[in-house]
Motif scaffolding. Structure first.
Motif, PDB file in Angstrom:
ATOM      1  N   GLU A  86       1.009  -1.181   0.127  1.00 54.03           N
ATOM      2  CA  GLU A  86       0.057  -0.134  -0.053  1.00 54.03           C
ATOM      3  C   GLU A  86       0.981   1.467   0.095  1.00 54.03           C
ATOM      4  OE1 GLU A  86      -2.346  -0.577   3.477  1.00 54.03           O
ATOM      5  OE2 GLU A  86      -3.383  -2.479   2.650  1.00 54.03           O
ATOM      6  N   ASP A  87       0.302   2.261  -0.503  1.00 57.60           N
ATOM      7  CA  ASP A  87       0.929   3.767  -0.487  1.00 57.60           C
ATOM      8  C   ASP A  87       2.552   3.475  -1.111  1.00 57.60           C
ATOM      9  OD1 ASP A  87      -0.979   4.583   1.042  1.00 57.60           O
ATOM     10  OD2 ASP A  87      -0.131   4.137   2.936  1.00 57.60           O
ATOM     11  N   LYS A 143       3.831  -0.321   2.351  1.00 58.23           N
ATOM     12  CA  LYS A 143       3.377  -0.766   3.508  1.00 58.23           C
ATOM     13  C   LYS A 143       2.696  -2.113   3.342  1.00 58.23           C
ATOM     14  CE  LYS A 143       2.811   2.582   6.733  1.00 58.23           C
ATOM     15  NZ  LYS A 143       1.882   3.626   7.526  1.00 58.23           N
ATOM     16  N   THR A 144       3.041  -3.343   3.769  1.00 63.63           N
ATOM     17  CA  THR A 144       2.138  -4.449   3.863  1.00 63.63           C
ATOM     18  C   THR A 144       0.689  -4.219   4.568  1.00 63.63           C
ATOM     19  OG1 THR A 144       2.782  -5.171   5.933  1.00 63.63           O
ATOM     20  CG2 THR A 144       4.010  -5.932   3.995  1.00 63.63           C
ATOM     21  N   LYS A 145      -0.042  -4.945   4.222  1.00 64.37           N
ATOM     22  CA  LYS A 145      -1.460  -5.012   4.756  1.00 64.37           C
ATOM     23  C   LYS A 145      -1.544  -4.774   6.349  1.00 64.37           C
ATOM     24  CE  LYS A 145      -3.680  -9.231   4.658  1.00 64.37           C
ATOM     25  NZ  LYS A 145      -2.730 -10.159   4.404  1.00 64.37           N
ATOM     26  N   GLU A 146      -0.531  -5.311   7.061  1.00 68.00           N
ATOM     27  CA  GLU A 146      -0.407  -5.325   8.491  1.00 68.00           C
ATOM     28  C   GLU A 146       0.576  -3.881   8.858  1.00 68.00           C
ATOM     29  OE1 GLU A 146       0.730  -7.894   6.647  1.00 68.00           O
ATOM     30  OE2 GLU A 146      -0.563  -9.433   7.239  1.00 68.00           O
ATOM     31  N   GLY A 147       0.817  -3.299   7.828  1.00 63.16           N
ATOM     32  CA  GLY A 147       1.449  -1.919   8.311  1.00 63.16           C
ATOM     33  C   GLY A 147       2.806  -2.194   8.387  1.00 63.16           C
ATOM     34  N   GLY A 173       6.610  -1.463   6.923  1.00 57.28           N
ATOM     35  CA  GLY A 173       7.075  -0.609   6.079  1.00 57.28           C
ATOM     36  C   GLY A 173       8.249  -1.568   5.414  1.00 57.28           C
ATOM     37  N   ARG A 230       7.292  -9.361  11.329  1.00 60.76           N
ATOM     38  CA  ARG A 230       6.916  -7.937  11.388  1.00 60.76           C
ATOM     39  C   ARG A 230       7.125  -7.406  12.689  1.00 60.76           C
ATOM     40  NH1 ARG A 230       1.129 -10.069  11.042  1.00 60.76           N
ATOM     41  NH2 ARG A 230       1.095  -9.094  12.978  1.00 60.76           N
TER      42      ARG A 230
END
Ligand code: HPA
Length: 281
Positions: free
Chosen positions: A44-45, A73-77, A79, A280
């Motif tokens: 994402e982004d 970013k992955t869907k879990e946030g 970076g 993560r």
């Protein structure tokens, strides 16, 4: 070797990337090997930056290597920075210059590194299409990117190499492979400089030394990452049986084509690895 110039170059890249990425701060980097550049998990982004636009960044010259830094970013946030295309000693880069991208990414906050590579298998039982999770390596390049550019910002001069590849990352990746139905094994990577492939006699010698797979990259980046204290995961796809193990002649086109065959599997695995809580957190 001008240490000050090296440090300035690394810090300049970190600053430039930091401005370009805005609020995005990668904590994990992935270096994509031959033919694997397209195996990007959804991010994402995301921001895509050509190496050619990054002042001071080395430039990749190999066919099949994209030369793009993709961050998001992955869907879990988490970076993530993905290097689509890596630098090889055989391209003519100074060995110390191979340290630049990893050190620059560390400056952005990267503390974990996944190195991926296409490899030849030294063992008949490990076949094209199989995944090898690295548990150790042999630096037969006989060159070290840490030589001559010591600066305490990059870690200790005498870097411990007891466990170059993180045991938790390895264990969890092997579990994932089982779940995803991917044939995988642990193994030792032997790095040689290339660009010629090995002779059959060299492969016999490497097997006696304890190598499972052979390639022309990975080890320099791992040495730099370990000096920085990063946790490292090494994921290798077997593209061919090494010289003399099979009677087939080797070509780079074949290596890239085999990489494309495993692309879907590899992308799935990478996505699953990035979602692991052990990776993560
Ligand atoms: N040797 C060295 N590097 C490689 C090979 C090989 O057989 N296959 C893919 N990269």
């Amino acid at each position: 070797m001008d240490v000050k110039a090296h440090v300035r170059r690394v810090e300049g890249i970190t600053r430039w990337l930091g401005n370009k990425l805005g609020k995005l701060r990668p904590e994990l980097a992935v270096i994509m090997g031959s033919g694997l550049s397209g195996c990007v998990p959804p991010l994402e982004d995301s921001v895509s930056i050509s190496y050619a636009d990054i002042p001071g960044f080395p430039q990749s010259t190999v066919q099949g290597h994209a030369g793009t830094l993709l961050a998001g970013k992955t869907k879990e946030g988490l970076g993530v920075a993905m290097m689509q295309g890596r630098f090889h000693y055989y391209e003519g880069h100074a060995i110390g210059d191979l340290a630049i991208p990893v050190r620059a990414l560390y400056g952005l906050g990267v503390k974990k590194l996944i190195v991926t590579a296409a490899v030849g298998s030294v063992k008949r039982s490990v076949k094209p299409g199989d995944l090898v999770v690295l548990n150790d390596h042999i630096n037969f390049m006989c060159r070290n990117p840490l030589r001559g550019i010591y600066d305490s910002r990059f870690g200790k001069m005498f870097t411990d190499m007891t466990e170059p590849y993180d045991p938790v990352f390895r264990r969890e990746t092997l579990k994932l492979c089982k779940k995803l139905g991917i044939r995988a094994t642990e193994g030792v990577y032997l790095a040689e400089t290339g660009p010629s492939y090995e002779t059959a006699a060299e492969i016999r010698a490497f097997a006696m030394l304890g190598a499972d797979v052979v390639g022309m990259s990975t080890v320099p980046e791992v040495l730099v990452a370990r000096q920085l204290g990063m946790r490292v995961l090494g994921l290798c796809w077997v593209t061919n049986l090494a010289t003399g193990i099979s009677s087939a002649r080797l070509s780079h086109q074949e290596v890239v084509a085999q990489g494309k065959l495993v692309a879907v599997k590899f992308q799935k695995l990478l996505q699953a690895v990035l979602s692991l809580p052990q990776v993560r957190n």
